[in-house]
Write a protein that holds these residues in place. Structure first.
Motif, short mmCIF file in Angstrom:
data_model
loop_
_atom_site.label_atom_id
_atom_site.label_comp_id
_atom_site.label_asym_id
_atom_site.label_seq_id
_atom_site.Cartn_x
_atom_site.Cartn_y
_atom_site.Cartn_z
N MET A 390 0.82 -1.22 0.00
CA MET A 390 0.00 0.00 0.00
C MET A 390 0.86 1.27 0.00
N ALA A 395 -0.98 4.68 -6.55
CA ALA A 395 -2.32 4.67 -7.16
C ALA A 395 -3.29 5.37 -6.22
N ALA A 396 -4.41 5.83 -6.79
CA ALA A 396 -5.42 6.52 -5.99
C ALA A 396 -6.02 5.60 -4.94
N GLY A 397 -6.14 4.31 -5.28
CA GLY A 397 -6.68 3.34 -4.33
C GLY A 397 -5.72 2.18 -4.17
N VAL A 398 -5.39 1.84 -2.92
CA VAL A 398 -4.54 0.67 -2.65
C VAL A 398 -5.30 -0.17 -1.62
N PHE A 399 -5.75 -1.35 -2.05
CA PHE A 399 -6.69 -2.14 -1.27
C PHE A 399 -6.02 -3.40 -0.74
#
Lengths: 487, 487
Positions: A390, A395-399
């Motif tokens: 993460m 990136a805008a989202g790291v899940f």
């Protein structure tokens, strides 16, 4: 002044008034728009019929897709009511303007406040769906911005009818609003009323957009909502900041410690629930340990996907693993060799590129090179590894252990989504109303001169620089009342 | 790969590592840079002498200004030590990375966090002062960004010597840092060490800049610090976001209720303390009531300015007022008629345009049309009027009864100033370290699929959307500990 400069400068005049409105004044406009649209339903649907009548022969001759025709249709069950309800929902959201995010006492009687304010003039470009006019108008007014809108040319008559109702509502309420407004003169009131009518304007042609993209003196932010080609064209043809995303190339990395059942649930969701969405996973990164282990981890994961109709484009190790499995016998057509371009492709359909990696670091490197900075996920039971992923994926989202499909303003709980941004500045990821505001610094003094401050040794006053404690989403008024209570 | 693509892609590789460093790791780099620069003082000053020897003939032949020569000189009293101390000061600032600004529980076990992270790769262009290399390097590393720097060509040898010391410090500490780092393999560590050496790179020529402005794949933000012409050139020649300001055309409006003594103090400070600064007032807006009142308000205010050497370029009513006053007899040369361009001119010297207005609304309109959105002030005893002005003026700073000269990162208490921005997105006004970060959304789940959520009526789980209370500037770790205590 040419027509486009006139449109842009009128939007700026409207923005100058909009930024001064209170929350309740903005609500009055939103409710009036809601009422006008409801009252104009039959005229709007008549205009929509005109658009559909023009579009139908194009669908029949194959020049227009039937899905676009469907998006154009405002008569579908519940669509008009959903559009109306959307305005009421936006009216109910918290006003993003006037919030203090930071305050600092430079000296007694010299206080600095960072206060949120509208960005100014928005240019929003979208395709087909005419209800977007009402949605964007509501978002813009709620956040104190003016908007210039361009919808798909197929929906022009509908957009025109919707925007006519909006203009009428703005005119009606602004006359009432500015009669009551204290402290400004009659001439100023009349100007404000006149300007507010231009708060939401529509333009028709692609040429208009080319002209407006040059109006950086008046327009502050461009929001393209549509195809990757549209977004890229706009990014390359304006110096106005652009909020959007051209691509959604999301990856999911199945790490060594990932559990099979979890991976099956998450990857199938991420790939198959809406393959055309920008938050769908396009690349599966699989840890090499899963390819040939006794638990048949990868073949079983692959089976879950193939069973849902997914075609897997695999690199050599992954392909070898599947070719050695039972799955391959029945599904040769869905298990293919990948080529290099597959890892840079947003398939937008039930195709998934598969790449074998040896570590989270390899996965991070692949994603940072091939991804579109939209949303990427790691599936792992190892918390330290999840944290490295993460932090390392840009990136805008790291899940972590969740489907990339959660990357969405409504799912995030923002109440409204202005768009999805893969920018590295201003606003990133799903963007709510906060993406339509910036801030200004208010400094409240009582006659201070800068030359009086400096080093005590030089006979100057030192700055206090005492942080003023600011609660979340507090307005200046709320902050002042709180401080009074504390004293 | 050509040389500039190599520089930019290496910066990106360095940024990918920098974004994963902890606060203490970044501190180790900053302290090592401090030590290396201190140790290399004599080499750096020798390089500085080379630059000065090359520049001196240019100064003598009038091709270079003596003020630029002075800024170039790193040997001046205290300059080297100030440069070194600046690095320690930045090391002491709060880490802007890893702070949680928003958190939302989508469901039990499915939590969303908006966490600050570095922007990525910065391209910083500045003029003359070679100590800026050390300053920007420290700001970039503190905020986890890589930086490519271009200084004035006159200071090239000094910049090169400073950046050489920085590179050596990065190499030395990164070897030590990554030996200790857990969980990644030897090959990854070696790569990280190699990449970090490129965290701060310098380029020499204007042509290099033209090439780097096209590297939008690798560079995320351009920060030009220099002349209006430089900033405008860059804004027009790149699609990478630019943080900066081309002009500083600030206005001060003296309203009807303003007190004379306060106006004298504030306006004289705003105009005369550093006329070449971007936050100096260039236009004085004066309420018409002051021109011919019995207290001689405007002639007395004008006298304070003229006494400090200011030339007033007045519109017809203001000129008439002064021509009728005693002041005019002795100071005809300093009291002149204005023309239209004067209201669009950043004089950067002791010249002040004066314009008569009839209301705060007139002042707001003038500022929104002629100002540069930098900083504008109102002097008034009327709070409602001050609020209207601060809401209606579209500028990074809107001041009430204070000098526009306060618009400065250090005066605001930011500890560091990256630059001043008149942008309408991302960062506005004086920009501290916060302007070098953006955010990403971390979603922590345990295997959730998006398809399981929706309307209860459809048999789906509804989203909880419970806001998680986040304190100011809290990290994820701090937030987790606080929540454990609360449970």
């Amino acid at each position: 002044m040419d027509r486009l400069t006139e449109i842009a400068s009128h939007a700026r005049e409207a923005a100058n008034v909009l930024q001064t409105l209170s929350t309740s004044q903005k609500s009055a406009f939103l409710l009036a728009i809601h009422a006008r649209l409801a009252a104009a339903k039959s005229q709007i649907l008549a205009s929509n019929k005109k658009d559909k009548d023009l579009a139908l022969p194009l669908v029949e001759s194959g020049k227009l897709s039937s899905s676009l025709y469907k998006r154009l249709d405002l008569e579908g069950p519940g669509k008009f009511d959903t559009m109306l309800q959307g305005i009421k929902d936006i009216e109910q959201l918290q006003d993003p303007v006037g919030k203090v995010a930071f305050a600092n006492k430079l000296d007694n009687g010299l206080e600095l406040y960072r206060v949120s304010c509208p960005v100014g003039v928005l240019l929003v470009i979208f395709e087909a769906r005419p209800e977007v006019v009402a949605n964007i108008a509501a978002l813009a007014i709620k956040s104190g911005n003016a908007a210039i809108l361009k919808g798909g040319k197929e929906s022009f008559h509908t957009c025109e009818a919707v925007s006519k109702a909006i203009r009428e509502a703005m005119e009606e309420v602004s006359a009432a609003t500015f009669e009551e407004k204290e402290g400004s003169t009659g001439g100023d009131n009349n100007k404000a009323v006149k300007h507010l009518a231009d708060a939401v304007q529509i333009v028709e042609s692609r040429e208009d957009i080319d002209g407006l993209l040059k109006q950086d003196k008046y327009i502050d932010l461009v929001i393209p909502r549509g195809s990757s080609a549209l977004v890229k064209y706009i990014q390359w043809n304006t110096r106005i900041p652009v909020l959007g995303h051209a691509d959604g190339l999301c990856s999911t990395y199945v790490a060594e410690s990932a559990k099979l059942a979890l991976a099956q649930t998450v990857v199938v969701d991420a790939k198959t629930t809406y393959p055309a969405a920008c938050n769908s996973t396009e690349t599966l990164l699989i840890h090499s340990s899963h390819l040939h282990d006794s638990s048949k981890f990868f073949p079983q994961l692959a089976k879950s996907l193939v069973d849902q109709g997914v075609t897997l484009k695999c690199d050599a190790p992954a392909l070898a693993s599947l070719q050695a499995s039972d799955l391959f016998k029945d599904h040769q057509d869905k298990i293919q060799a990948s080529n290099e371009e597959d890892y840079d492709t947003e398939f937008l359909e039930l195709t998934l590129a598969v790449k074998t990696v040896d570590s989270a670091e390899d996965a991070i490197r692949h994603i940072n090179e091939h991804g579109s900075k939209h949303t990427d996920a790691i599936l792992t039971e190892n918390e330290a590894e999840a944290k490295r992923f993460m932090a390392g994926v840009d990136a805008a989202g790291v899940f972590w252990n969740a489907s990339t499909r959660f990357a969405d303003g409504f799912r995030y709980g923002f109440g409204a989504e202005v768009g999805v941004s893969t920018n590295k500045t201003h606003a990133r990821g799903p963007v709510g109303l906060e993406g339509l505001v910036i801030y200004k610094y208010q400094l409240h003094g009582n006659g201070q001169a800068s030359a009086d401050y400096g080093n005590e040794a030089d006979g100057k006053k030192p700055y206090l620089h005492e942080r003023i404690d600011v609660g979340e989403k507090e307005t200046l008024g709320e902050l002042a009342r709180k401080r009074q209570r504390l004293e």
